[in-house]
Design a protein around this motif. Structure first.
Motif, short mmCIF file in Angstrom:
data_model
loop_
_atom_site.label_atom_id
_atom_site.label_comp_id
_atom_site.label_asym_id
_atom_site.label_seq_id
_atom_site.Cartn_x
_atom_site.Cartn_y
_atom_site.Cartn_z
N PHE A 1 45.33 58.97 -34.84
CA PHE A 1 44.01 58.63 -35.39
C PHE A 1 44.15 58.39 -36.89
O PHE A 1 44.72 59.23 -37.59
CB PHE A 1 43.02 59.76 -35.13
N ASN B 1 48.77 52.93 -37.77
CA ASN B 1 48.90 52.72 -36.32
C ASN B 1 49.02 51.26 -35.91
O ASN B 1 49.15 50.96 -34.74
CB ASN B 1 47.86 53.49 -35.49
N GLU C 1 53.88 52.66 -32.60
CA GLU C 1 53.50 52.41 -31.21
C GLU C 1 53.09 53.72 -30.53
O GLU C 1 53.91 54.63 -30.34
CB GLU C 1 54.69 51.77 -30.47
N SER C 2 51.82 53.80 -30.18
CA SER C 2 51.28 54.97 -29.44
C SER C 2 49.86 54.58 -29.07
O SER C 2 49.43 53.46 -29.34
CB SER C 2 51.25 56.21 -30.34
N TYR C 3 49.12 55.50 -28.43
CA TYR C 3 47.68 55.26 -28.33
C TYR C 3 47.12 55.42 -29.74
O TYR C 3 47.42 56.41 -30.42
CB TYR C 3 47.03 56.28 -27.39
N GLY C 4 46.34 54.46 -30.18
CA GLY C 4 45.89 54.51 -31.57
C GLY C 4 44.39 54.37 -31.69
O GLY C 4 43.73 53.77 -30.84
N PHE C 5 43.84 54.99 -32.70
CA PHE C 5 42.41 54.82 -33.00
C PHE C 5 42.28 54.74 -34.52
O PHE C 5 42.47 55.73 -35.22
CB PHE C 5 41.60 55.99 -32.44
N HIS C 6 42.03 53.54 -34.98
CA HIS C 6 41.83 53.28 -36.40
C HIS C 6 40.33 53.44 -36.61
O HIS C 6 39.55 52.58 -36.21
CB HIS C 6 42.32 51.85 -36.67
N HIS D 1 36.72 58.49 -26.00
CA HIS D 1 37.99 57.74 -26.09
C HIS D 1 39.05 58.41 -25.23
O HIS D 1 39.84 57.75 -24.57
CB HIS D 1 38.41 57.70 -27.56
N PRO E 1 44.16 57.65 -23.40
CA PRO E 1 45.41 58.19 -23.93
C PRO E 1 46.07 59.18 -22.97
O PRO E 1 45.39 60.03 -22.40
CB PRO E 1 44.97 58.90 -25.22
N ARG F 1 48.90 51.86 -23.40
CA ARG F 1 48.71 51.95 -24.86
C ARG F 1 47.92 50.79 -25.44
O ARG F 1 48.15 49.64 -25.09
CB ARG F 1 50.06 52.00 -25.57
N PHE F 2 47.00 51.14 -26.34
CA PHE F 2 46.27 50.11 -27.07
C PHE F 2 45.80 50.70 -28.39
O PHE F 2 45.84 51.92 -28.58
CB PHE F 2 45.07 49.58 -26.26
N LEU F 3 45.34 49.85 -29.27
CA LEU F 3 44.77 50.32 -30.53
C LEU F 3 43.28 50.05 -30.51
O LEU F 3 42.84 48.93 -30.27
CB LEU F 3 45.42 49.60 -31.72
N ALA F 4 42.51 51.11 -30.74
CA ALA F 4 41.06 50.95 -30.91
C ALA F 4 40.81 50.87 -32.41
O ALA F 4 41.26 51.74 -33.15
CB ALA F 4 40.33 52.15 -30.32
N THR F 5 40.13 49.85 -32.86
CA THR F 5 39.88 49.74 -34.29
C THR F 5 38.52 49.13 -34.58
O THR F 5 38.05 48.27 -33.82
CB THR F 5 40.99 48.93 -35.00
N GLY F 6 37.94 49.59 -35.65
CA GLY F 6 36.66 49.03 -36.09
C GLY F 6 36.80 47.67 -36.75
O GLY F 6 35.82 46.99 -37.00
#
Lengths: 312, 633
Positions: A58, A68, A72-77, B288, B451, B457-462
């Motif tokens: 995170f 992130n 490489e991983s599960y990511g939350f920006h 999430h 997760p 795997r993915f990126l969550a982003t604003g």
């Protein structure tokens, strides 16, 4: 079979697995200290036996928030200063995840300072890496909570009248059970400390000194550092809270004079993590809550069976 | 309302047990077989200050607080008389008798506690003369004395309830039962004695009134007495919500408390955190990670949630928020209802953000729409907001238990299993496509992973992002992603139209005039409409409870069928009328507003008066409301 088979998967991982294959090239400036954090984090993962699918990273906003994109991983920006509250709920929802939070000094000591204090206070089992370059980088060089007193920037043209925050003392006082400082210029120590912080069962605060060659050429992060664990000068017991407080106070005073001290400052192996504390009150499920939604045999109680008698 | 009714008002000081006494009174009447409804009025003050609760009871359906009241139990404020009142309790003079008389109906009963009211208050009132004028029947009783003699002073509430029963012919066995259920030992015994003694004393008195309790129909064991907050919390639990995070703020605290007390019993987690930003962020983090989660607040706290709300929308993370309105702006009037946050919940957050907003109109809709809010949030990966107000939060009403006997729903919506992830859309590199431009099923929802799942795997982003979640400012991608996210609202509208429209119609279909209402005043309006039609008017009403996406077709069709429509809402600027005009502009000239924003909910007679003066083109006589004519009038 578990709904989350990546968690605890018993296999060896390579640091290259944590490099995204198809994603954009890093947009950090040449010479940026953030490369050092990325490298250290990638190197720490195989050491602690984690694979990319079981790691949830995170981040906040700014240069540190780009971490992130390159890890490489599960990511939350998330949003500015908010990575900690998002991260700690994910850990409560699924305690088996490896939860890492990363943000800048603005994220954690400024706009999200309240979250930082309370996440440390509650001792959530996670790592909080704070990219501390004493400057706001991505917004082009404004004074940050760790900028030295007198620091001149476009928003404080006459020099900052504020003394810098003392991050190590702050997290210790708030209740973090692991407090360390490392530096991008010291990759081996950084890797070791991150690995140790990940394995620590509680809130591990790593104040990570990262140089900003574009906006903050004066910062002391470039100067040679002393590792308190390796120096004979310090006979420092990391489990002694008072000793830790004293040495933190000293180092935080001297940082801006050019004496950079890094290493583990405080490690409390005995303090229960938040989820353990919460379990003791009977308000933490035995099994990861997130698993339940994938379990076909899970029983979903109705309020009609449990609660309505009270209202009759 | 065709049958007889009792509207019993108990008045005294905050902290004197007025609330719990009225709840038990309502429950006893419900058990005896009557329909009940309560209305609470209290100051933003823990102890002392003037507070009252009304319990309306009838053998017919009761759907609002009603007009005025016909029984006053004035107990006085024990805290205001504390010797340290200056320092601890302020110097506000509390006059439960004088402050309450203006709404007492003709022929009504007054019971006041001689022991708790100052002689000069009674002397100042000119009570005898006014009683004669209004045919009031006054019973000065020394309830405190009875309570002291057989128990303790605090039991004067019990004595007051007993006096009520003796004067109205209510069977005290239900009160006895409740005392036995809720108390034990000496306290229970003493209360039972106080109840019996007071009942006997008052029964033996000469009684001049003819008001009686409506004939009850016998104990219906399936009835439950609940507030809107209970219904929202139980809707969330039944829909599989197992995580809540919050920060206390009136009136949201009610839902938060009920959830916190019950979630652990259902294996869930409740977190009280440092602020509302954190609260919404925690709900987002839990969601999430794969758990159905909610948070919420009231106006000022909700303002802090606007950033995480936008983040939920951009990252397509399901999130359910409750917004319990109180009078604003800013901290406004903490304990008073208002429907002033509508535009706040519709439009807060930057950019072209979208969310779903439901405004339950009554207790049942509180349950139904909360369930729907979760279903929509988790199926469509979009934030949903349930907005209600301090009125629905505080009022209790009976409903049949079977209403809650629904299948629980633990389905996490559009989340894939690991097997499904293996089969799902992937980039040539093997990377899971979390945010596909054109999902395979033709919908606007690209399924998500959680997760810990293998290869999801993915990126969550604003930030704006590409199909695998990575930050992208590619113009083509931007348009694809915006269109897909915004397209969900159309899909949801279709879904609601086909399956769960929450609009409620009332009154004769062919009526000439209309009244539109949203949220907590729905049933008050319906009661007023019945009365207007009984008086020879031709009126029907529409209660709109889906606010975003707006039910354009349904409301258009309805507006088409009336000559003009009065929009009734509890705010000063006509926010719902504004929304309706924005969504279906062509009906603007048909819409006028009846507004009330003094902190007290509408009574049915006020809507009757407002409607009558609007169609007669007369100035509104009542000065506690505002009439705003149609544009162009």
């Amino acid at each position: 079979m578990s709904a989350f088979s990546a968690i605890g998967e018993d296999r060896e991982t390579d640091r290259d697995e944590f490099t995204p294959g198809i994603e954009p090239q890093a947009t950090w400036c040449p010479g940026c200290g953030d490369f050092g954090v990325l490298k250290a984090l990638k190197q720490a993962m195989p050491e602690v036996g984690k694979n990319p699918d079981e790691v949830a990273l995170f981040t906040g906003i700014g240069c540190s928030g780009k971490l992130n994109s390159y890890f490489e991983s599960y990511g939350f920006h998330t949003i500015h200063g908010r990575e900690l509250p998002v991260a700690r709920a994910a850990k409560l929802a699924n305690p088996e995840l490896e939860v890492i939070a990363a943000g800048g000094d603005g994220d954690n000591y400024g706009i999200g300072g309240n979250h930082f204090i309370h996440t440390a206070r509650e001792n959530h089992d996670m790592v909080s890496i704070v990219f501390n370059n004493e400057i706001f980088g991505l917004t082009k060089g404004q004074t940050s909570p760790t900028s030295p007193k007198g620091h001149k920037s476009k928003t404080q043209p006459s020099g900052s009248a504020k003394s810098p925050i003392r991050p190590l003392s702050l997290s210790l006082t708030a209740g973090a059970s692991y407090v360390a400082r490392t530096a991008a210029v010291n990759p081996n120590q950084a890797k070791e400390i991150l690995a140790e912080a990940i394995e620590h069962d509680g809130f591990a605060h790593v104040d990570f000194l990262t140089q900003c060659p574009t906006w903050n050429k004066d910062a002391k992060q470039y100067v040679p550092y002393t590792d308190i664990q390796q120096s004979d000068e310090y006979d420092h017991d990391v489990s002694d809270r008072q000793e830790a407080a004293e040495i933190m106070y000293e180092t935080e005073s001297k940082l801006y004079e050019g004496e950079v001290l890094t290493g583990r400052y405080y490690v409390d192996e005995d303090r229960p993590s938040y989820q353990e504390e919460k379990a003791a009150t009977g308000e933490m499920p035995d099994e990861p809550l997130a698993e339940r939604y994938f379990d076909e045999d899970a029983e979903w109680e109705r309020t009609a069976d449990e609660l309505l008698d009270y209202h009759k | 309302m065709t049958g007889q009714e009792l509207i019993w008002r108990i008045a005294g000081g905050s902290g004197d047990g007025i609330d719990s006494t009225s709840q038990n009174f309502a429950k006893a009447l419900m058990r005896s077989g009557l329909d009940v409804f309560t209305h609470r009025h209290y100051p933003s003050r823990i102890r002392g200050g003037h507070t009252f609760v009304e319990v309306r009871a009838s053998n017919d359906e009761v759907r609002s607080r009603g007009d005025g009241y016909n029984f006053l139990l004035a107990l006085g404020d024990s805290f205001a008389r504390n010797p340290q009142e200056e320092a601890y309790y302020g110097n506000e003079e509390v006059k439960p008798l004088s402050e309450n008389l203006h709404d007492l109906r003709e022929g009504g009963i007054i019971v006041y506690d001689e022991g708790l009211l100052e002689d000069d208050e009674i002397a100042d009132l000119n009570l005898e003369e006014r009683a004669e004028e209004n045919d009031w029947h006054v019973y000065p009783l020394n309830l405190r004395e009875i309570a002291r003699e057989h128990g303790r002073e605090v039991m004067r509430n019990t004595a007051g309830v007993a006096a009520t029963a003796a004067l109205l012919g209510i069977d005290t066995s239900y009160f006895e039962e409740l005392i036995q259920e809720n108390m034990s030992g000496d306290v229970m015994e003493a209360n039972l004695t106080v109840l019996e003694q007071a009942y006997e004393q008052v029964s033996e008195m000469d009684q001049s009134h003819d008001l009686q309790i409506p004939e009850p129909e016998g104990h219906d064991e399936d009835q439950v007495l609940l507030s809107g907050s209970n219904a929202i919390a139980y809707g969330a639990l039944d829909e599989g919500c197992r995580f809540i995070s919050g920060y206390p703020m009136t009136p949201w605290t009610d839902v938060f408390t009920i959830m916190s007390q019950n979630l652990p019993k259902f294996g869930g987690i409740s977190e009280q955190v440092e602020d509302e930003i954190a609260a919404a962020c925690l709900a987002l983090g839990a969601s999430h990670a794969g758990v159905k989660a909610m948070s919420g607040s009231s106006g000022g706290g909700f303002a802090l949630m606007s950033e995480p709300l936008g983040l939920a929308e951009m990252t397509e993370t399901p999130l359910v928020l409750v917004e319990a309105m109180r009078a604003g702006p800013s901290t406004g009037m903490p304990t008073k209802p208002e429907q002033g946050d509508l535009e706040h919940v519709l439009y807060t957050s930057q950019g072209d953000s979208s969310r779903v907003v439901f405004a339950p109109g009554n207790l049942r809709e509180c349950y139904d729409q909360t369930r729907k809010a979760f279903e929509i949030a988790y199926d469509y990966q979009i934030p949903t907001i349930v907005v209600y107000d301090q009125k629905l939060q505080g009022e209790l009403r009976n409903v049949d238990e079977s209403f809650f006997d629904r299948e629980p729903n633990g389905d996490p919506g559009s989340v894939l299993t690991e097997e499904e992830i293996a089969e799902a859309a992937h980039h040539a590199s093997g990377k899971f496509q979390r945010f596909q431009h054109e999902p395979e099923d033709g919908s606007n929802v690209s399924p998500r992973s959680v997760p810990g799942q293998k290869d999801g795997r993915f990126l969550a982003t604003g930030n704006e992002h590409n199909e695998s979640g990575h930050i992208s400012e590619d113009p083509q991608n931007r348009v694809f992603q915006m269109d897909r996210r915004l397209g969900k609202l159309d899909d949801i509208r279709t879904d609601l139209d086909e399956n769960a429209s929450h609009q409620t119609y009332h009154g004769p279909e062919d009526a000439d005039h209309g009244i539109i209402v949203w949220g907590s005043h729905q049933d008050t309006v319906f009661e007023a409409v019945d009365r207007l039609n009984d008086d020879g008017h031709s009126v029907k009403a529409l209660g709109v409870s889906d606010l975003m996406p707006y039910p354009v077709e349904e409301v258009s069709e309805w507006l088409e069928s009336v000559d003009q429509a009065l929009v009734v809402e509890m705010n000063a600027s006509g926010q719902f009328r504004g929304l309706t005009q924005k969504e279906i502009g062509r009906f603007g000239p048909k819409l006028s507003s009846l507004l009330k924003y003094n902190g007290n909910p509408f009574e049915p007679h006020e809507i009757v008066e407002g409607f009558e003066s609007s169609i007669n083109g007369e100035e509104l006589a009542a000065n506690n409301m505002k009439y705003v004519p149609a544009a162009g009038d």
